[in-house]
Every structure is written in structure tokens, then in C-alpha cells.
Scaffold this motif. Structure first.
Motif, PDB file in Angstrom:
ATOM      1  N   LEU A 130     -32.692 -43.893  27.587  1.00 61.13           N
ATOM      2  CA  LEU A 130     -32.742 -42.593  28.247  1.00 61.13           C
ATOM      3  C   LEU A 130     -33.611 -41.600  27.486  1.00 61.13           C
ATOM      4  O   LEU A 130     -33.858 -41.785  26.280  1.00 61.13           O
ATOM      5  CB  LEU A 130     -31.341 -42.043  28.512  1.00 61.13           C
ATOM      6  CG  LEU A 130     -30.250 -41.932  27.475  1.00 61.13           C
ATOM      7  CD1 LEU A 130     -29.114 -41.101  28.053  1.00 61.13           C
ATOM      8  CD2 LEU A 130     -29.676 -43.268  27.051  1.00 61.13           C
TER       9      LEU A 130
ATOM     10  N   LYS B  79     -34.923 -38.658  25.306  1.00 68.67           N
ATOM     11  CA  LYS B  79     -34.333 -38.012  24.135  1.00 68.67           C
ATOM     12  C   LYS B  79     -34.931 -36.611  24.034  1.00 68.67           C
ATOM     13  O   LYS B  79     -36.111 -36.420  24.354  1.00 68.67           O
ATOM     14  CB  LYS B  79     -34.740 -38.862  22.927  1.00 68.67           C
ATOM     15  CG  LYS B  79     -34.234 -38.406  21.589  1.00 68.67           C
ATOM     16  CD  LYS B  79     -34.782 -39.362  20.535  1.00 68.67           C
ATOM     17  CE  LYS B  79     -34.416 -38.924  19.142  1.00 68.67           C
ATOM     18  NZ  LYS B  79     -35.027 -39.815  18.148  1.00 68.67           N
ATOM     19  N   LYS B  80     -34.133 -35.646  23.600  1.00 66.80           N
ATOM     20  CA  LYS B  80     -34.662 -34.287  23.439  1.00 66.80           C
ATOM     21  C   LYS B  80     -35.360 -34.177  22.082  1.00 66.80           C
ATOM     22  O   LYS B  80     -34.839 -34.698  21.115  1.00 66.80           O
ATOM     23  CB  LYS B  80     -33.519 -33.270  23.517  1.00 66.80           C
ATOM     24  CG  LYS B  80     -32.796 -33.294  24.859  1.00 66.80           C
ATOM     25  CD  LYS B  80     -31.920 -32.083  25.110  1.00 66.80           C
ATOM     26  CE  LYS B  80     -30.771 -31.909  24.146  1.00 66.80           C
ATOM     27  NZ  LYS B  80     -29.738 -30.974  24.615  1.00 66.80           N
TER      28      LYS B  80
ATOM     29  N   TRP C 102     -24.816 -37.389  23.924  1.00 72.07           N
ATOM     30  CA  TRP C 102     -24.758 -36.013  24.448  1.00 72.07           C
ATOM     31  C   TRP C 102     -24.162 -35.072  23.385  1.00 72.07           C
ATOM     32  O   TRP C 102     -24.682 -34.001  23.118  1.00 72.07           O
ATOM     33  CB  TRP C 102     -23.908 -35.967  25.728  1.00 72.07           C
ATOM     34  CG  TRP C 102     -23.586 -34.544  26.125  1.00 72.07           C
ATOM     35  CD1 TRP C 102     -24.424 -33.665  26.756  1.00 72.07           C
ATOM     36  CD2 TRP C 102     -22.375 -33.824  25.839  1.00 72.07           C
ATOM     37  NE1 TRP C 102     -23.810 -32.447  26.884  1.00 72.07           N
ATOM     38  CE2 TRP C 102     -22.557 -32.508  26.336  1.00 72.07           C
ATOM     39  CE3 TRP C 102     -21.168 -34.169  25.220  1.00 72.07           C
ATOM     40  CZ2 TRP C 102     -21.555 -31.540  26.230  1.00 72.07           C
ATOM     41  CZ3 TRP C 102     -20.180 -33.206  25.115  1.00 72.07           C
ATOM     42  CH2 TRP C 102     -20.374 -31.907  25.614  1.00 72.07           C
TER      43      TRP C 102
ATOM     44  N   CYS D 207     -29.363 -35.978  24.015  1.00 73.00           N
ATOM     45  CA  CYS D 207     -29.714 -36.184  25.426  1.00 73.00           C
ATOM     46  C   CYS D 207     -29.082 -35.113  26.307  1.00 73.00           C
ATOM     47  O   CYS D 207     -28.036 -34.555  25.985  1.00 73.00           O
ATOM     48  CB  CYS D 207     -29.212 -37.547  25.906  1.00 73.00           C
ATOM     49  SG  CYS D 207     -29.913 -38.908  24.988  1.00 73.00           S
ATOM     50  N   GLU D 208     -29.748 -34.873  27.448  1.00 75.57           N
ATOM     51  CA  GLU D 208     -29.225 -33.926  28.435  1.00 75.57           C
ATOM     52  C   GLU D 208     -27.990 -34.515  29.113  1.00 75.57           C
ATOM     53  O   GLU D 208     -27.909 -35.732  29.330  1.00 75.57           O
ATOM     54  CB  GLU D 208     -30.283 -33.659  29.517  1.00 75.57           C
ATOM     55  CG  GLU D 208     -31.542 -32.962  29.023  1.00 75.57           C
ATOM     56  CD  GLU D 208     -31.309 -31.525  28.581  1.00 75.57           C
ATOM     57  OE1 GLU D 208     -30.205 -30.985  28.842  1.00 75.57           O
ATOM     58  OE2 GLU D 208     -32.222 -30.950  27.964  1.00 75.57           O
TER      59      GLU D 208
ATOM     60  N   ASP E 137     -28.728 -36.739  32.160  1.00 74.42           N
ATOM     61  CA  ASP E 137     -29.308 -38.044  31.826  1.00 74.42           C
ATOM     62  C   ASP E 137     -28.247 -39.049  31.393  1.00 74.42           C
ATOM     63  O   ASP E 137     -28.354 -40.234  31.680  1.00 74.42           O
ATOM     64  CB  ASP E 137     -30.383 -37.900  30.728  1.00 74.42           C
ATOM     65  CG  ASP E 137     -31.671 -37.289  31.273  1.00 74.42           C
ATOM     66  OD1 ASP E 137     -31.994 -37.556  32.444  1.00 74.42           O
ATOM     67  OD2 ASP E 137     -32.347 -36.545  30.530  1.00 74.42           O
TER      68      ASP E 137
END
Length: 374
Positions: A272, A274-275, A327, A332-333, A336
Motif C-alpha cells: 500500500l 506509504k506517506k 496506520w 499509511c492513510e 488505504d
């Protein structure tokens, strides 16, 4: 002109660490960066452009296959910079392509965030270890990392069967023979049957897609080999069910028994965004203990998830717990992680509760019969 162009595109893909390059008519080339699709700021491709780009990299036999059946897959090396797995296909009568970048270097377990207990599992003398998840979830990368770990650690003979070959392995401590389906051998079942006569310690089966391949892989795992296989399933519980369901009803009981003896673990993964940028993987890991082997044999797979929850001392974890942790750490958002969950509603509730600060420790450690297991 096309070769020049494809080279420029591939240079950019390698430089920017893009995961996929999409080429189709009526739009410019598109790349997937950190899970998102981004149009390149270049000319809109006409049918003749996509044909020229395709011809500049596609081997003769694959071009022929494209004409005959409307699609073809192959792997190729872009100098020593990277390898690509290419899928060429027809759409609305025109040629389209998707190129997936396969990095040249292997990532370590730490870089991938793989559960550490996997090291122990793959060093066992025999058994079936499955890596599962949707397309593009990083299964090949995880497997390449495990094969590379074995290659640096033990003196084994490793045979891989892939369609097409993705990561190229050098012989280090191990002897590694990589067979490409359609080039070196006709099919997965044929390659598997052959492998048993080639004195292997480890067999990697690129895809376990049909009854014959699954049956051969289970047999190989029972007869004293470590077998790695991949399936497009999500979650350990779904994976076991899927394998059993491939067989006719009359054989299912026997397969459950064989599977319970041969399977040693299931790693299920999701990739997924990633920020702020990049990708990160979430893993579910089932380690098959005697208690879990019983559940498989008795057809009580619905109890596997709770067994994973109580098996944390063996390094097991559920995908949704791994997603929650990503999270919680701010990697991660929320959206997502929820869309990739096996149980999205539950995960959403858990996140809401965490936001309200109500998180106690939900799980009680269960006493079970596997104390001395690992």
C-alpha cells in the motif's frame, strides 16, 4: 525512433523507481508511482507508436504468439540496470503493453519488513511455504529475498520454475537452476515432475494455478523438499480453503490430510502507498503448529484466524492487525488500510476506537497445545 524512445522511457522508470509503465493508444505513456497512476508529459500514442514500441523489445516468438492468441508475456534485461516483466496484449484491435520493473538488487528481510520467524521456517528440511496476495502485492520480491537468504546461508540445490523468470539469481553457496515455462520446459506440472529427479533441496513454483500443479507441489513437499509456491488468494484461511476447493469433493478429505502434514506456513501480503511517498507491505503470517494442522485436517479452517491471533508467540499475525499498526505508526492513510483489510468494517471500528483513545489490549493469550513448537 522507437528504440530510442523505449530506452528513454525505461531510463526514466529505473531512475524514478517507478513500478510499472503502461503503454496504450490515445494517451501518453502512464507510470505507476507509489501505487498511483501518473500520465507522462509526452505525446499521445497512436496505434503505429505502440506497435513500434512493442516491436523494439518483443522477441520474435512472442510477436507470433501475440498475433495468434492476442497476448504474450516475457521477461527482458535492460542492460544491467533492471529487468522487466512485460505483458503485451491487444485491446480494441490495437497493441498495448504493461512493463513491470524488477529491481536488480535483492532486499533484505529487514528492508521488506518480513516477519523474522520466516528465517526459521524456510531452513526446515521439508514442507510447503506459500506466499499469497493479489497481483502486484510484492510476492515475487519476498520470494526472491527468501531464495537469496538461502543462497547466502546454506549449500542447497534450488530449482525455480517461473513464467517468466523475474529475479536472476547467481550461484553463491547454493546451486540455482531457473527454468522458464514455455522456454526451458512446457508447463509447471512437467517442470515439477522433472524437478524431483534433479536432486533438489528447494523448489520454487512460480504459480500454483491448477489441480495438477498443486498436487505435484504437495507431493514434493511431503517427500523431503522445501517447496515455495504462490497463489492469488488473500489471507491464510482463504488460501487453505482455495487449495482444498480445487480438488473434486471425493479427494478433498485426502488433500486436507496431506496438506496438514506438508504445509509449514502461509505468508499473505498487501502492498500500500506509504506517506509521503513510496510503498510499504503489510503481512499476515500463519505458522502451522500441531493445533493448526489439526484444524486443516478436520476442515475447521474458519478457526484459523483466531488461532493466528493466539499464536503471536510464534511470530504469527493477522493482516488486519498489521494494517492497523501501519496506520497507528502514521505510515499509511486510514482509507488505504481499510480497503485492503480482510474485514474492513472491523478495522474501521478499531481505528475509530483508537482515535477516541479507547484501545485496551483486546487479546487474551490462549493456552494451547503448541508450547514447545518452534
Amino acid at each position: 525512433m522507437a528504440t530510442l524512445q523505449i530506452d528513454k522511457l525505461l531510463e526514466m522508470v529505473v531512475r524514478e523507481k517507478v513500478s510499472d509503465l503502461h503503454i496504450t493508444t490515445k494517451q501518453p505513456p502512464v507510470v505507476r508511482v507509489s501505487g498511483r497512476m501518473v500520465r507522462l508529459d509526452t505525446k499521445v500514442l497512436e496505434p503505429e507508436d505502440t506497435v513500434a514500441l512493442m516491436k523494439s523489445i518483443t522477441p520474435e516468438r512472442n510477436q507470433q504468439q501475440l498475433q495468434e492468441v492476442g497476448g504474450t508475456d516475457f521477461g527482458f534485461a535492460f542492460g544491467d540496470k533492471a529487468r522487466f516483466r512485460v505483458s503485451v496484449f491487444k485491446q480494441r484491435g490495437h497493441v498495448a503493453m504493461v512493463l513491470r520493473r524488477i529491481p536488480n538488487e535483492f532486499m533484505t528481510f529487514e528492508q521488506l519488513g518480513l516477519p523474522p520467524v520466516i528465517r526459521k521456517l524456510i531452513l526446515r528440511p521439508r514442507g510447503l511455504f506459500l506466499v499469497t496476495g493479489p497481483t502486484g502485492s510484492g510476492k515475487s520480491t519476498s520470494l526472491a529475498s527468501m531464495i537469496n537468504y538461502l543462497n547466502e546461508t546454506v549449500d542447497h540445490h534450488i530449482i525455480t520454475m517461473e513464467d517468466p523468470i523475474e529475479y536472476y539469481h547467481q550461484h553463491k553457496k547454493c546451486t540455482i537452476n531457473q527454468r522458464e515455462i514455455g522456454v526451458d520446459c512446457p508447463s509447471f506440472p512437467a517442470a515439477l515432475r522433472g524437478a524431483l529427479r534433479q536432486d533438489p533441496d528447494v523448489i520454487l513454483v512460480g504459480e500454483m494455478r491448477d489441480l495438477e500443479t498443486i498436487e505435484a507441489a504437495i507431493t514434493a513437499a511431503e517427500t523431503g523438499h522445501i517447496v515455495f509456491g504462490t497463489l492469488h488468494t488473500t489471507g491464510a484461511q482463504g488460501t487453505v480453503d482455495r487449495i482444498v476447493d480445487v480438488f473434486p469433493t471425493t479427494q478433498q478429505e485426502q488433500i486436507r490430510t496431506q496438506l496438514s502434514v506438508s504445509i509449514i506456513g502461509v505468508l499473505s501480503q498487501a502492498l500500500l502507498p506509504k506517506k509521503p511517498k513510496g510503498l510499504v507491505a503489510a503481512y499476515e503470517l500463519l505458522v502451522v503448529t500441531p493445533a493448526i494442522a489439526n484444524l486443516i485436517r478436520e476442515g475447521k479452517t474458519f478457526r484459523i484466524n483466531s488461532a493466528i491471533q493466539t499464536g503471536r508467540k510464534y511470530g504469527m499475525q493477522l493482516l488486519d492487525d498489521a494494517l492497523f499498526n501501519l496506520w497507528q505508526k502514521g505510515l499509511c492513510e486510514e482509507q488505504d488500510v481499510i480497503v485492503r483489510a480482510n474485514n474492513p468494517d472491523e478495522l474501521e471500528k478499531k481505528i475509530k476506537a483508537a482515535k477516541r483513545g479507547m484501545m485496551g489490549d483486546d487479546y487474551e493469550e490462549d493456552e494451547d497445545e503448541d508450547e514447545e513448537f518452534l
